[in-house]
Design a protein around this motif. Sequence first.
Motif: not given
Length: 457
Positions: A152-156, A237-240, A260-263, A275-279
Amino acid sequence: MGAPQLDTQILGIVFQSRPDILTGIKNAADTPARTTLFNDIASYVYERLSTAEGADGPASKRRRVDITQSVTQSKPNGQTHADSQTAGSHPEDAAADPVLLEIKDISVSAPQRKKYDLCFTKRFLYARAPGTSAPAQGITYPWKDIEHAFYLPVPDKAQVQHNYVFFPRGSSLPTSKQAGPSLEPLVLTVPATAPKPGSIAGQSAAAAEAVSDTYSSLFHWALTTSMRSAGNHACQIVAADPKLFHSVARQPHRPNEKAVHVKGFRGSKDGFLFFLPTGILWGFKKPLLFLPLDRIVAVSYTNVLRTTFNIVIELDTDTVGEDMPGIDKEIEFGMIDQEDYQGIDETYVRRHGLADRSMAEQRKAKRELAENNKQPASGDASTAEAEATDGLTALELAEREAEQQLQDEEDEMEEDYDPGSEGESEGSGSSDEDDEDDEAAEEDEGDDEDETGNLGD
């Protein structure tokens, strides 16, 4: 998870001198079963090639590993898995394995925040402090026990970075404080650059350097190969995926990249929802959580304000095994920006067929209200209300209810307003005018009486 794909990196290394075999494998991998079989064969051959360069370590270490395995296998039925997991998680067991690959100077943020050297062995992934040979306490993970892995990308962050997140078995769902897992999730961060010179070591260093264009390509290869070699084929390995979900909020640090995230908040702690493809994953502060789609029963939207709302996720705890006691049935994330409601509800919740419990509860309340009100007028009002709210989302209905409540409070304030309680001067002026009008009326009545008397006479 989708159909398995050929591991072209491993196949290319194993059969680099036989391109004809590699071509034949690609042509023959026309079913998931064959693809998995070819990947297993390539992983086995690669493992044998990697260990052929040197011995399997000192004889004392080999005997120690054999003893550990024989003791584990000799346990009575019902104890094998638990005891092997406990024994395998011990740092001394990990140190007994030869290091196949070492990647130095990697930032780890959980379960501890520090830079470590990561070591890949046949059975374990562990971290150790630079210049030491012993695994760090609490950062030893058997490959077979890693249940979920994410990229996952690191936000901020102004510079692009990615987190690898690993959940050992039994550590992903929210649990009570008394039933926490023995191993915490592992989070490590890599930059979007190539590995530094001299940062790769171990028996598989040559093979690793061939796929180390970036840290991400190196880790993807090393992690996938290690888990497959250890027999853990279920974990991928699951990616956003921005096509599946992305926030409408603009990232000030990387404005050209979709978030690909919300705060949000969980209690008083801020964090990020993916919110990922698996959960749904919550990170990156402790405690990290992952809520698999097959565990989510329904969602509800609550505490709806003009700019934010909360989301409550109801989990299926009836089918959780005995190895995961004390699972919380509901978990709430708060202060989510309303701009992201449509993306969460339409492109994720509805796409995956998750039940909207908040909408169901409101419709049920409306039906009960219509059934209880038997008078025609009440029935007409209920019908009109149902027609007015038909087609609205749960969030829009909650907003309308909040606005109506605010309007009712304002109306009550207006009804309680008493003009006579205002300034004394205004009240006094009105009283004087009323006295003058009364005196004038009395004089008129006296004149009328005189005139009437004169007429009588």
